[in-house]
Design a protein around this motif. Structure first.
Motif, PDB file in Angstrom:
ATOM      1  N   LEU A 109     -30.724  18.335   1.248  1.00  0.00           N
ATOM      2  CA  LEU A 109     -31.594  17.459   0.457  1.00  0.00           C
ATOM      3  C   LEU A 109     -31.894  16.162   1.203  1.00  0.00           C
ATOM      4  N   ASP A 110     -30.898  15.625   1.887  1.00  0.00           N
ATOM      5  CA  ASP A 110     -31.110  14.414   2.701  1.00  0.00           C
ATOM      6  C   ASP A 110     -32.155  14.670   3.767  1.00  0.00           C
ATOM      7  N   LYS A 111     -32.064  15.800   4.444  1.00  0.00           N
ATOM      8  CA  LYS A 111     -33.043  16.147   5.489  1.00  0.00           C
ATOM      9  C   LYS A 111     -34.444  16.305   4.908  1.00  0.00           C
ATOM     10  N   LEU A 112     -34.514  16.948   3.752  1.00  0.00           N
ATOM     11  CA  LEU A 112     -35.813  17.107   3.087  1.00  0.00           C
ATOM     12  C   LEU A 112     -36.416  15.753   2.737  1.00  0.00           C
ATOM     13  N   GLN A 113     -35.587  14.907   2.158  1.00  0.00           N
ATOM     14  CA  GLN A 113     -36.071  13.593   1.724  1.00  0.00           C
ATOM     15  C   GLN A 113     -36.504  12.752   2.913  1.00  0.00           C
ATOM     16  N   ALA A 114     -35.829  12.902   4.033  1.00  0.00           N
ATOM     17  CA  ALA A 114     -36.178  12.146   5.244  1.00  0.00           C
ATOM     18  C   ALA A 114     -37.343  12.792   5.993  1.00  0.00           C
ATOM     19  N   ARG A 115     -37.851  13.893   5.455  1.00  0.00           N
ATOM     20  CA  ARG A 115     -38.963  14.630   6.053  1.00  0.00           C
ATOM     21  C   ARG A 115     -38.608  15.173   7.437  1.00  0.00           C
ATOM     22  N   GLU A 116     -37.331  15.467   7.640  1.00  0.00           N
ATOM     23  CA  GLU A 116     -36.881  16.045   8.903  1.00  0.00           C
ATOM     24  C   GLU A 116     -37.126  17.551   8.926  1.00  0.00           C
ATOM     25  N   ILE A 117     -37.125  18.155   7.750  1.00  0.00           N
ATOM     26  CA  ILE A 117     -37.420  19.579   7.622  1.00  0.00           C
ATOM     27  C   ILE A 117     -38.306  19.786   6.397  1.00  0.00           C
ATOM     28  N   ASP A 118     -38.955  20.952   6.366  1.00  0.00           N
ATOM     29  CA  ASP A 118     -39.767  21.291   5.197  1.00  0.00           C
ATOM     30  C   ASP A 118     -38.954  22.232   4.293  1.00  0.00           C
ATOM     31  N   ALA A 122     -35.538  24.412   5.055  1.00  0.00           N
ATOM     32  CA  ALA A 122     -34.334  24.115   4.286  1.00  0.00           C
ATOM     33  C   ALA A 122     -33.722  25.390   3.733  1.00  0.00           C
ATOM     34  N   VAL A 123     -34.542  26.259   3.181  1.00  0.00           N
ATOM     35  CA  VAL A 123     -34.053  27.522   2.654  1.00  0.00           C
ATOM     36  C   VAL A 123     -33.446  28.354   3.768  1.00  0.00           C
ATOM     37  N   MET A 124     -34.122  28.427   4.894  1.00  0.00           N
ATOM     38  CA  MET A 124     -33.624  29.204   6.023  1.00  0.00           C
ATOM     39  C   MET A 124     -32.267  28.666   6.500  1.00  0.00           C
ATOM     40  N   GLU A 125     -32.150  27.361   6.516  1.00  0.00           N
ATOM     41  CA  GLU A 125     -30.891  26.754   6.937  1.00  0.00           C
ATOM     42  C   GLU A 125     -29.774  27.057   5.929  1.00  0.00           C
ATOM     43  N   LEU A 126     -30.103  26.977   4.655  1.00  0.00           N
ATOM     44  CA  LEU A 126     -29.098  27.290   3.632  1.00  0.00           C
ATOM     45  C   LEU A 126     -28.655  28.751   3.699  1.00  0.00           C
TER      46      LEU A 126
END
Length: 131
Positions: A109-118, A122-126
Protein backbone atom coordinates in the motif's frame (compact mmCIF):
# COMPACT_ATOMS: atom_id res chain seq x y z
CA UNK A 1 -37.38 -6.72 -15.79
CA UNK A 2 -39.75 -9.60 -16.38
CA UNK A 3 -42.92 -7.91 -15.10
CA UNK A 4 -43.22 -4.17 -14.47
CA UNK A 5 -45.45 -2.93 -11.67
CA UNK A 6 -46.70 0.63 -11.49
CA UNK A 7 -48.00 0.98 -7.97
CA UNK A 8 -50.12 3.86 -6.72
CA UNK A 9 -51.95 3.78 -10.04
CA UNK A 10 -54.73 5.85 -8.48
CA UNK A 11 -52.51 8.92 -8.38
CA UNK A 12 -52.39 11.72 -10.95
CA UNK A 13 -49.89 11.10 -13.72
CA UNK A 14 -50.48 7.36 -13.92
CA UNK A 15 -51.42 7.41 -17.59
CA UNK A 16 -48.32 9.43 -18.47
CA UNK A 17 -46.14 7.02 -16.49
CA UNK A 18 -47.73 4.04 -18.25
CA UNK A 19 -47.11 5.66 -21.66
CA UNK A 20 -43.48 6.34 -20.73
CA UNK A 21 -42.95 2.75 -19.58
CA UNK A 22 -44.55 1.39 -22.76
CA UNK A 23 -42.37 3.65 -24.89
CA UNK A 24 -39.26 2.51 -23.03
CA UNK A 25 -40.21 -1.11 -23.61
CA UNK A 26 -40.79 -0.47 -27.31
CA UNK A 27 -37.36 1.15 -27.62
CA UNK A 28 -35.71 -1.72 -25.78
CA UNK A 29 -37.83 -4.45 -27.30
CA UNK A 30 -34.89 -5.76 -29.33
CA UNK A 31 -33.36 -6.96 -26.07
CA UNK A 32 -36.52 -8.84 -25.10
CA UNK A 33 -37.19 -10.08 -28.62
CA UNK A 34 -34.31 -12.55 -28.26
CA UNK A 35 -36.09 -14.28 -25.41
CA UNK A 36 -39.57 -13.81 -26.85
CA UNK A 37 -40.93 -12.19 -23.70
CA UNK A 38 -42.25 -8.65 -23.62
CA UNK A 39 -42.64 -7.59 -20.00
CA UNK A 40 -46.21 -6.63 -19.16
CA UNK A 41 -46.91 -3.44 -17.22
CA UNK A 42 -49.33 -3.99 -14.37
CA UNK A 43 -50.91 -0.96 -12.68
CA UNK A 44 -51.69 -1.60 -9.00
CA UNK A 45 -52.99 0.15 -5.93
CA UNK A 46 -51.51 -2.08 -3.26
CA UNK A 47 -53.24 -0.42 -0.32
CA UNK A 48 -56.60 -1.34 -1.88
CA UNK A 49 -55.56 -4.68 -3.38
CA UNK A 50 -56.24 -3.44 -6.91
CA UNK A 51 -54.29 -5.18 -9.66
CA UNK A 52 -52.80 -7.82 -7.35
CA UNK A 53 -54.63 -10.71 -9.01
CA UNK A 54 -53.49 -9.52 -12.45
CA UNK A 55 -49.93 -9.15 -11.15
CA UNK A 56 -49.91 -12.73 -9.84
CA UNK A 57 -51.33 -13.95 -13.17
CA UNK A 58 -48.47 -12.25 -15.05
CA UNK A 59 -45.85 -13.61 -12.65
CA UNK A 60 -47.24 -17.12 -13.04
CA UNK A 61 -47.36 -16.71 -16.83
CA UNK A 62 -43.72 -15.66 -16.84
CA UNK A 63 -42.72 -18.60 -14.65
CA UNK A 64 -44.51 -20.97 -17.04
CA UNK A 65 -42.83 -19.30 -20.01
CA UNK A 66 -39.38 -19.75 -18.45
CA UNK A 67 -40.04 -23.45 -17.82
CA UNK A 68 -41.51 -24.08 -21.28
CA UNK A 69 -38.58 -22.45 -23.09
CA UNK A 70 -35.84 -23.90 -20.89
CA UNK A 71 -34.78 -20.41 -19.84
CA UNK A 72 -35.44 -21.25 -16.18
CA UNK A 73 -32.65 -23.85 -16.20
CA UNK A 74 -30.34 -21.53 -18.14
CA UNK A 75 -30.88 -18.66 -15.70
CA UNK A 76 -30.50 -20.96 -12.73
CA UNK A 77 -27.17 -22.21 -14.11
CA UNK A 78 -25.96 -18.62 -14.64
CA UNK A 79 -26.94 -17.69 -11.06
CA UNK A 80 -25.21 -20.77 -9.68
CA UNK A 81 -22.06 -20.02 -11.68
CA UNK A 82 -21.99 -16.42 -10.42
CA UNK A 83 -22.47 -17.61 -6.83
CA UNK A 84 -19.74 -20.24 -7.21
CA UNK A 85 -17.30 -17.72 -8.70
CA UNK A 86 -18.02 -15.22 -5.93
CA UNK A 87 -17.46 -17.79 -3.18
CA UNK A 88 -14.31 -19.07 -4.87
CA UNK A 89 -12.96 -15.54 -5.21
CA UNK A 90 -13.71 -14.73 -1.56
CA UNK A 91 -12.14 -17.98 -0.33
CA UNK A 92 -8.98 -17.59 -2.39
CA UNK A 93 -8.68 -13.97 -1.32
CA UNK A 94 -9.05 -14.81 2.37
CA UNK A 95 -6.61 -17.70 2.17
CA UNK A 96 -4.02 -15.59 0.40
CA UNK A 97 -4.34 -12.68 2.83
CA UNK A 98 -3.87 -15.07 5.73
CA UNK A 99 -0.60 -16.30 4.19
CA UNK A 100 0.94 -12.84 3.76
CA UNK A 101 3.78 -11.95 6.02
CA UNK A 102 3.10 -9.36 8.70
CA UNK A 103 3.32 -5.89 7.19
CA UNK A 104 3.53 -7.09 3.58
CA UNK A 105 0.16 -5.65 2.61
CA UNK A 106 0.99 -2.36 4.30
CA UNK A 107 4.30 -2.17 2.43
CA UNK A 108 2.53 -2.70 -0.89
CA UNK A 109 0.00 0.00 0.00
CA UNK A 110 2.89 2.37 0.75
CA UNK A 111 4.36 1.69 -2.69
CA UNK A 112 0.99 2.25 -4.34
CA UNK A 113 0.45 5.50 -2.49
CA UNK A 114 3.93 6.71 -3.41
CA UNK A 115 3.14 5.84 -7.05
CA UNK A 116 6.15 3.51 -7.15
CA UNK A 117 4.01 0.71 -8.56
CA UNK A 118 0.59 0.41 -10.17
CA UNK A 119 -2.24 -1.82 -8.89
CA UNK A 120 -1.42 -4.62 -11.34
CA UNK A 121 2.20 -4.70 -10.23
CA UNK A 122 1.04 -4.64 -6.62
CA UNK A 123 -1.11 -7.72 -7.17
CA UNK A 124 1.73 -9.50 -8.93
CA UNK A 125 4.07 -8.69 -6.07
CA UNK A 126 1.57 -9.92 -3.48
CA UNK A 127 1.16 -13.14 -5.44
CA UNK A 128 4.92 -13.53 -5.83
CA UNK A 129 4.67 -13.45 -9.63
CA UNK A 130 7.41 -11.84 -11.70
CA UNK A 131 6.69 -10.06 -14.99
Amino acid sequence: ADVLVLNKADRPGTEAALRALRASLEIGYGVHARSGWLPPIVPTVATEGQGITELLDHINAHRAYLHETGLWQQQEREHLRAELELRLRETLYSRHLNRLENGQLSAILDKLQAREIDPTAAVMELLGVED
